[in-house]
Motif scaffolding. Sequence first.
Motif, PDB file in Angstrom:
ATOM      1  N   TYR D  20      19.765  51.118   9.223  1.00  0.00           N
ATOM      2  CA  TYR D  20      20.634  52.059   8.516  1.00  0.00           C
ATOM      3  C   TYR D  20      21.427  51.340   7.430  1.00  0.00           C
ATOM      4  O   TYR D  20      21.609  51.850   6.333  1.00  0.00           O
ATOM      5  CB  TYR D  20      21.583  52.740   9.506  1.00  0.00           C
ATOM      6  N   LYS D  21      21.872  50.154   7.768  1.00  0.00           N
ATOM      7  CA  LYS D  21      22.660  49.395   6.800  1.00  0.00           C
ATOM      8  C   LYS D  21      21.845  49.151   5.532  1.00  0.00           C
ATOM      9  O   LYS D  21      22.344  49.238   4.412  1.00  0.00           O
ATOM     10  CB  LYS D  21      23.038  48.039   7.418  1.00  0.00           C
ATOM     11  N   ARG D  24      20.222  53.135   4.395  1.00  0.00           N
ATOM     12  CA  ARG D  24      21.163  54.226   4.118  1.00  0.00           C
ATOM     13  C   ARG D  24      20.508  55.600   4.255  1.00  0.00           C
ATOM     14  O   ARG D  24      19.963  55.913   5.291  1.00  0.00           O
ATOM     15  CB  ARG D  24      21.770  54.070   2.716  1.00  0.00           C
ATOM     16  N   GLY D  25      20.508  56.367   3.177  1.00  0.00           N
ATOM     17  CA  GLY D  25      20.017  57.747   3.231  1.00  0.00           C
ATOM     18  C   GLY D  25      18.550  57.851   3.624  1.00  0.00           C
ATOM     19  O   GLY D  25      18.119  58.841   4.209  1.00  0.00           O
ATOM     20  N   ARG D 103      30.090  59.078   9.793  1.00  0.00           N
ATOM     21  CA  ARG D 103      30.206  57.620   9.855  1.00  0.00           C
ATOM     22  C   ARG D 103      29.544  57.021  11.095  1.00  0.00           C
ATOM     23  O   ARG D 103      29.335  55.824  11.163  1.00  0.00           O
ATOM     24  CB  ARG D 103      31.670  57.194   9.786  1.00  0.00           C
ATOM     25  N   ASN D 106      24.690  55.741  12.389  1.00  0.00           N
ATOM     26  CA  ASN D 106      23.896  54.599  12.868  1.00  0.00           C
ATOM     27  C   ASN D 106      23.815  54.592  14.392  1.00  0.00           C
ATOM     28  O   ASN D 106      22.778  54.321  14.965  1.00  0.00           O
ATOM     29  CB  ASN D 106      24.466  53.289  12.329  1.00  0.00           C
TER      30      ASN D 106
END
Lengths: 137, 116, 503, 796
Positions: D20-21, D24-25, D103, D106
């Motif tokens: 995810y880091k 992202r999208g 937030r 993840n």
Amino acid sequence: MTSVILSTATRYMLPLLLLFSVFLLLRGHSEPGGGFVGGLVAAASFAFYAFAYNVKQARRALRINPRVFIGVGLLIAVSSATYSLFLGKSFMTGIWTETEFPVFGAIGTPFIFDVGVYLVVLGVILTIVFSLAEGEQ
Amino acid sequence: MEVLLAVVVGILYAAGFYMIMRRSIVKLILGLGLLGHASNMFIFTIGRVMRGNPPVMPHGHDVLTQPYADPLPQAFILTAIVIGFGVQAFATVLVKRAYQTVGTDDFDQMISTDQP
Amino acid sequence: MNILLILPIIIPFITGIILILAWNNRPFQRAFSVVGAAALLIAGLALLRDVWQNGIQVAQMGGWPAPFGITLVADLLSCIMVILGGIMVLSIGIYSLMDVDKGRESFGYYPLLHILMMGISGSFLTGDLFNLYVWFEVMLMSSFVLLVLGGERNQLEGGIKYVTLNLLSSAIFLAAVGAMYGLVGTVNMADLAVMVQRGEQAGIIQTLATMFLIAFGIKAAIFPLFFWLPSSYHTPPAGVSAIFAGLLTKVGVYTLIRVFTLIFILDVGYTHTIILVLAGFTMVSGVLGAATQNEMRRILSFHIISQIGYMIMGLGLYTPLALAGSVFYIMHHIIVKANLFLVSGVVNRLRGTYQLKKLGGLYRVYPMLGVLFLIPAFSLAGVPPLSGFWAKFALIRAALEIDSYLIVAAALVVSLLTLFSMTKIWGEVFWKADPAEHPETEENPPLSQLAYLIIPIAGLALITVSIGLFSEPFFALAIDAAKQLLNPAEYIQAVNPVVGGSL
Amino acid sequence: MVLEAVLSGFVLALFAPWIYKVGRGAAGWILALLPIGIFIYFATFVPPVAEGETFVFAQTWVPSIDISLSFNVDGLSLLFAMIISGVGALVIIYAGGYLAHDRDINRFYVYILMFMASMLGVVLSDNVITIFIFWELTSITSFMLIGYYHEKPESRTAALQALLVTGAGGLALMAGLVMMALVGGSWEISELLNRGDVITGSSLYVPILILVLAGAFTKSAQFPFHFWLPNAMAAPTPVSTYLHSATMVKAGIYLMARFSPALGGTQTWTVVVTSFGAVTMLLAAHMAWQKKDLKQILAYSTVSALGILTMLLGVGTHAALEAALVFLVVHSMYKGGLFMVAGAVDHEAGTRDIALLSGLRKAMPITGAAAVLAGLSMSGIPPFFGFVGKELIYESTTEFDMSAILLTVFAFLTNGLTITAALLVAHKPFFGSKLSAPKHPHEAPLTMWLGPVTLGTLGLLFGLLAGWVGEFLIAPAVSAVQHHQTEVHLALWHGFSMILLLSLVTIAFGVLVYWKHEVLGRWFAPSNVISKWGPEQWYFWSLDGMLGFGRWQTRLLQSGYLRNYLLIIIFSTVGLGLYTLSKYNVFSQNTIFRPIDVTSYEFMFMALIVASAFVVTQVRSRLAAVAALGVVGYGVAIIFVLDGAPDLAMTQFSIETLSVILLVLVLYRLPRFIQFSRSRPKKITEITAALAGGGFMALLVLLVTALPAQSRLAPYFAENSYKLAHGHNVVNVILVDFRGFDTMGEITVLGIAAVGVFGLLKLRLDKTRQTDTPPDVLTTQHQSADVFPVMEREQS
């Protein structure tokens, strides 16, 4: 709690009592006595000293922090017990000298062990008595 | 002899039990002392009693000859006495400190650690 | 003479003595304490290796033949316990570097820790009942001091109850040993086993067995004798709580298992049924106590009790699988329980309280701490495939194999309630929003600043996961240990008591 | 290979936060590659499995207790595995859009991947314990997912509720599985299925059945355990889609289907399973149409669908199993799609309340189209696959040999109300002339309509290709459930029959209820309350009851009063001891009394001890008590002297002196004991306990000393003390040599005691005033200064 008679008496009694305590320690293996009672008597001599004068002076007379007696005593005890391991024998096996000494016969590790007991008891009693008495004074 | 000693042992235990159930923490210490004596007497008696004849050899002998008191319970008791003394000394000081800190020797005021 | 048997006792002893002599040198004490702890663990592992390969090992202290001197005996169970002790003291030793204040460090915290271990190792290794009493006292005396060191009011109040009840236990134990000697004339366990099996004076022997049950039961904190534990375990520093929680009650469990598999097996239908019933009550009353608490360490303390029930359950069932389950349970529990206390210590350090009501929001700020809590917490509740599941599974299977349905029902319900209170802690401490509104940066130091606290926690969590995922070697070990326990002849033969053995 | 397929989800979960880091999208798309891969992998099994092959993959794990990581791919597990991976891929993509700005996304990925892996494990495992392990993992991951919005109390409550209800069932299941394995003599499911007659013939059959069904019913939300599922809607919509409609809740269905060869076929099975299913489907369908929240409607309709499935498995005929598996597929597709639609609506229009929504098709045409597709399938309109399902349901209820009419009526009402629910979800928000929503709605992004459109289209395709689906997916699954090879012929068109007529009437009934749902809703409101709150109240009552009982017993046992603890321990010891003595007839076999032989001075010292002990207990001055205790000690020492123990006596004398000095040092400034008021009965109880304890110990002494002494050790010491250990004093030799090891421990205790005393006296970290323990809560009446001088307060 200082009286002249007590303090004077104590000053002379201290070495006598100490001597007696060593005597008890030495004869323990053949007669009633032993490191434990010996240590008690030795401790009593310094405890009397503390009562007769005060803890500070007793500590000074003793020279060493009583806690050190505990550590050293335990160390002597465990060393005497460990010695046999290095000779390939069981832990704590008594190792004796061949020759007999005049006063107490053969010397062996159990005797050294008893010396450790003597020191621990001395250290313990004095630690307790001194710290209690310091609270009171 | 053993019958009477049994009674003494019983009474010592009873007195010890009674004392540790008091509300005063100082009595607790005395009770523990009594229980110590009771335990020692118990082992001593139950290991059989033998009048006189301590397990010490006279000089010149190399074996202990009958009759003699069983030395093992005595060794046990010696160990127990010494350990008991250490524990007793510690417990006494503990009680003193508890008394100082809590400000009373009343056990009923020492229940906060059990409140949920 | 197998030197390995004596090492787990003299290593902590000598470490303790050296630490006493180095009283005023704190940096040395801190470093040496960890070294001594590691040495103990290594010695334990070496001992296990030896016993695993060569069978039960025996050492006669002073070289006197059994039953005249004192015998040390290491079977698989003893080795497992010694290793667990080593793991504990190493973890707590590291944790204490950051957890224990200067005051306690200057007043003998580290020597006490090691002497405590000496007593514990001694209890695991001795093959002599009176010697066991002595080791118990060594362990108790150091635990007394560790418990009250610092002299805070809670510590003193809890300490008095702890001391009194444990002394009562010792008194009963001592009396029972004395009576045992008076009756059969020996205190060597193997020799006693031989003598007791003759069946003379079975009634009195069984009565003494119940006294041992009570005395060890108090130490193990079984129902209805557990009072000292919830009164006191939440009062000292977290590291002390953790080592107590991990090891002390387990010494009681160990001794119960020892005497009730070796010596008192005259009438298993009577004694072990009592044990099984007590196990059930212990589980249930412990978990109910935990469910009603609102302070982290108190919840955990009550859970110790309920978990003890499971360990005793295996003994009560008295089948190979059940005992293996108990042994496995002990391995799992010591690690997990201590770890939970360690985590609670970190929580307290971060937020200054153990009260659930005042805590919250830690999952938001410290997700890794959350994971480190969940691993032992779920393991405790028996969530598969963590270590606790296997332990419970083995016990439940063992009970079902011999149609003990009631105890299974109790075990399962308790397991659910354990899950309930673990999720309660999780919900309140981690999930719930922080009631105190800590600003996100300043008051939330990164966990890396708490390395000495986190390393042992992470290490223990890793062990928990490993026991769970790779449980085969642990089970194989537990099953072999159980086989040894159920075959006292092996133990007796290894000790080979002169008088008893010739009969 | 299957093992890797299952475990890959766990491994990927570990890396999900990192992905995810980086991604992202796009993380959702990246992570969805795994389920897509798994789906394709399992798709390759379809042709051989349709031929009747099964694949077993075994890997040892814990052989000591018969647990292996064995997996079995047959028609049933394959069907489930494909649903799980297929819907899983869509849900992960969907979540990437739905939770894009959250937030904690993840963490979501971590749990959802772990869940998927666990769920695959459940349906593929061939070992009863392995299946249970994965089963529990689905409960745990579900707990984490329901509690996703963990700062909301209702999320936490719902998560806990789901965990406890399914966890309780899970534990019952474990017991049931173990018993089944023990009875059936194997831990491998495929083996157990061959031994159905052994299991059903066993005396433990009914308990096993109840325990296994408890697991299945709680997981699959059967009445009365259904309430956790609607509450679980507190979870984010992707979770509801995946866990609470398409997969996890069907684990119970899977379990029943899987074990029906071993446990099914009996009358007990048929009656119990069918009736639970029938009641659940009707009650839930009835509750569903009265809800106003899109997710609640869908949740209850899911419960209803699970009821239908359970009912069909209970009936257990070939037709019923066919119906069950078809309906299972149908339901996963339309319900998954509708949940995603509901999420999209919530996301884009700002509410899920159907009363506030209408005409959304104008703003959200694609989502609306997906809703219509799913809704038609749910309503069972031809040519959708749902139609096939409904026809088969009627076919099996009308053939039910116990009570065909009753069951068909239940099914009719359920199906009709299902159509109502479908209309409420797919029609009400999207149609109607006026566009209405709390916020200005937009079409959902690709991520969020891909899922529902795909699933909706599949519902149509499967209907059109019913024969193919029947041959390749349904037939192997039915074969697996029936445990022998069988054929399935699905078709959209069965010709005109009673069942077709029934279908038409059902549609009419459903539409009618929808048309009048507001009026009818008011009429039926009371029944709604009862059925919703009934079982859920039981849950809360039992939780409160447990806590109340816990508090009561803890107050009773853990009262805080040391004397109560001591009382319990003393009475336990004495009680157990006396019971044991009498159980073994010791009193009739052993002598206790014998002639007393005692000298006068012995008697005197014993009397002194007893008297002093009595004084200790009664005297009111502390110093006097200490002195009396000292006298007891000296008395004991004298007894030692008289009875051959000079060493003991010497030590006892010196220790006693020292103890007295210590006690005086510590206590001498203290005044008399306060007489604390104690109630008479309590005091009598304590005296009784003390006397009982003392009496018991005395009794032991009498019993043992009546027997001849047989020290096995003393002769050896007597013989060898000097010869081998160089000492005349045997006791001392024992202390420093024979049992010197004891002495080593003993001096250690002493040393530690000294350290402790030192620490206690000198180290004071007390922060009592600052800690959160309350100050003295009880009376302080004894605390007046003149009674208790404050000792040494000045010390720091």
